[in-house]
Design a protein around this motif. Structure first.
Motif, PDB file in Angstrom:
ATOM      1  N   ARG A 156      -3.612  -1.950   9.917  1.00 32.72           N
ATOM      2  CA  ARG A 156      -3.433  -3.380  10.677  1.00 32.72           C
ATOM      3  C   ARG A 156      -3.067  -3.789   9.402  1.00 32.72           C
ATOM      4  O   ARG A 156      -1.614  -4.975   9.974  1.00 32.72           O
ATOM      5  N   HIS A 157      -3.237  -4.068   8.679  1.00 27.88           N
ATOM      6  CA  HIS A 157      -2.387  -4.788   7.159  1.00 27.88           C
ATOM      7  C   HIS A 157      -2.005  -4.767   5.778  1.00 27.88           C
ATOM      8  O   HIS A 157      -2.840  -4.252   4.670  1.00 27.88           O
ATOM      9  N   ARG A 158      -0.807  -3.618   6.308  1.00 30.01           N
ATOM     10  CA  ARG A 158      -0.029  -2.259   5.071  1.00 30.01           C
ATOM     11  C   ARG A 158       0.420  -3.769   3.732  1.00 30.01           C
ATOM     12  O   ARG A 158      -0.022  -3.414   2.687  1.00 30.01           O
ATOM     13  N   ASN A 159       0.306  -4.729   4.008  1.00 27.29           N
ATOM     14  CA  ASN A 159       0.716  -5.938   2.562  1.00 27.29           C
ATOM     15  C   ASN A 159      -0.629  -6.672   1.889  1.00 27.29           C
ATOM     16  O   ASN A 159      -0.324  -7.388   1.028  1.00 27.29           O
ATOM     17  N   VAL A 160      -1.517  -5.785   2.771  1.00 30.23           N
ATOM     18  CA  VAL A 160      -3.058  -6.631   1.973  1.00 30.23           C
ATOM     19  C   VAL A 160      -3.509  -5.692   1.283  1.00 30.23           C
ATOM     20  O   VAL A 160      -3.400  -4.153   1.530  1.00 30.23           O
ATOM     21  N   GLN A 161      -3.640  -5.699  -0.090  1.00 29.96           N
ATOM     22  CA  GLN A 161      -5.206  -4.761  -0.956  1.00 29.96           C
ATOM     23  C   GLN A 161      -5.845  -4.551  -0.478  1.00 29.96           C
ATOM     24  O   GLN A 161      -6.613  -5.873  -0.407  1.00 29.96           O
ATOM     25  N   LEU A 162      -7.112  -3.524  -0.161  1.00 30.08           N
ATOM     26  CA  LEU A 162      -8.080  -3.882   0.065  1.00 30.08           C
ATOM     27  C   LEU A 162      -9.054  -3.047  -0.862  1.00 30.08           C
ATOM     28  O   LEU A 162      -8.604  -1.813  -1.488  1.00 30.08           O
ATOM     29  N   VAL A 163      -9.907  -3.077  -0.934  1.00 30.32           N
ATOM     30  CA  VAL A 163     -10.980  -2.283  -1.852  1.00 30.32           C
ATOM     31  C   VAL A 163     -12.761  -2.028  -0.966  1.00 30.32           C
ATOM     32  O   VAL A 163     -12.955  -3.567  -0.464  1.00 30.32           O
ATOM     33  N   MET A 164     -12.630  -0.834  -0.961  1.00 32.17           N
ATOM     34  CA  MET A 164     -14.184  -0.543  -0.769  1.00 32.17           C
ATOM     35  C   MET A 164     -14.631  -0.307  -1.348  1.00 32.17           C
ATOM     36  O   MET A 164     -15.142   0.408  -2.445  1.00 32.17           O
ATOM     37  N   CYS A 165     -15.473  -1.366  -1.623  1.00 31.86           N
ATOM     38  CA  CYS A 165     -16.884  -1.390  -2.334  1.00 31.86           C
ATOM     39  C   CYS A 165     -17.993  -0.445  -2.320  1.00 31.86           C
ATOM     40  O   CYS A 165     -17.926   0.338  -1.111  1.00 31.86           O
ATOM     41  N   HIS A 166     -18.065   0.239  -3.258  1.00 37.05           N
ATOM     42  CA  HIS A 166     -19.425   1.141  -3.679  1.00 37.05           C
ATOM     43  C   HIS A 166     -19.358   2.387  -2.808  1.00 37.05           C
ATOM     44  O   HIS A 166     -19.701   3.760  -2.358  1.00 37.05           O
ATOM     45  N   ILE A 167     -17.352   2.434  -2.705  1.00 34.63           N
ATOM     46  CA  ILE A 167     -16.705   4.349  -2.522  1.00 34.63           C
ATOM     47  C   ILE A 167     -17.592   4.030  -0.830  1.00 34.63           C
ATOM     48  O   ILE A 167     -17.519   5.636  -0.509  1.00 34.63           O
ATOM     49  N   GLY A 168     -18.135   3.207  -0.494  1.00 36.98           N
ATOM     50  CA  GLY A 168     -18.736   3.481   1.159  1.00 36.98           C
ATOM     51  C   GLY A 168     -20.222   4.561   0.711  1.00 36.98           C
ATOM     52  O   GLY A 168     -20.290   4.748   1.751  1.00 36.98           O
TER      53      GLY A 168
END
Ligand SMILES: [Zn+2]
Length: 272
Positions: A156-168
């Protein structure tokens, strides 16, 4: 090699003093600065908790912070004030991102109600870090912290960098699939250890299956420019965390994982 701790907590949370002591530390800025210096950690990114008040977010120069929405009610709430405060934080150079806690706060990160927050992150070119995987309390809900929730948010938000904390963690297979599919997702390796480990070689031997599985998934993805070192201090011992990370990341990727990726993703200015 310098190091950036891309995920830690610095707050007067009840229990944090005890957690720090159990990890062989003290929950003070002075102790943390001394330990960071000793271990070559030049900067740490605080994952914010509690209040959004601007005056409560002043940290020593070796810290940056993500403004954290850990008391966030997604549904049926007017978010005007929260959005104003989040924007004021994001305007500060030392605020390097936004942190969300969906498992604890019962919302999906891809819910349209979150769109204005993602729009702010896009406007200031700062990442949105999200707690994923197992939660610290049993009244949180894993369906909201599942790595797959980031797939839809990243799409949905291709222009935002996401950080997946704790690698799930421990949902590693799902986490790696989301990382591989979505170029705008990175992971941090924080939150995988707790306390002080008496004998690291013995610990690595005992946890051999887990260590090999984690290392194997990271190697399978081979996306070393999107993996970041983080300690989740005060939950774990810093020195243990460096040794553990070195055990799961091949040496040729240490510079990327230990500091370069965090410096780029969190746009941490000139480093000593
Ligand atoms: Zn954390």
């Amino acid at each position: 090699m310098k190091i950036i701790d891309a995920h830690f907590h610095f707050a007067d949370f009840p229990g944090f003093d005890d957690l720090a002591r159990a990890a062989g530390h003290e929950n003070t800025a002075a102790h943390l600065e001394k330990e960071y210096k000793r271990l070559g950690i030049v900067c740490g990114v605080v994952m914010g908790n509690r209040t959004l008040a601007l005056e409560d977010r002043h940290y020593p120069p070796f810290m940056r912070y993500c403004i954290g929405l850990d008391r966030f009610v997604a549904a049926g709430t007017d978010h005007t004030q929260q959005l104003e405060l989040v924007e004021a934080h994001l305007q500060r150079p030392e605020c390097v991102g936004l942190k969300l806690y969906p498992g604890y706060n019962y919302f999906y990160v891809y819910d349209p109600v979150m769109d204005p927050f993602f729009e702010l992150a896009a406007k200031y070119h700062k990442p949105v870090a999200v707690h994923t995987g197992l939660t610290a309390t049993d009244n949180a809900l894993l369906k909201y912290s599942h790595p797959f929730t980031l797939d839809e948010a990243a799409t949905r938000h291709r222009n935002v960098q996401l950080v997946m904390c704790h690698i799930g963690n421990p949902l590693l297979e799902s986490a790696i699939a989301v990382l591989e599919k979505n170029q705008n997702v990175a992971v941090d390796l924080s939150g995988l250890l707790e306390g002080k480990i008496a004998d690291m070689p013995r610990f690595l031997k005992q946890k051999e299956w887990y260590v090999k599985t984690l290392a194997g998934w990271l190697e399978y993805a081979g996306l070393w420019d999107r993996v970041m070192f983080g300690t989740d201090w005060p939950l774990a011992n810093l020195e243990d965390y460096i040794a553990f990370t070195k055990a799961i990341v091949p040496e040729e990727h240490w510079e990327d994982v230990f500091w370069k990726n965090a410096a780029r993703i969190y746009q941490i200015g000139p480093l000593p």
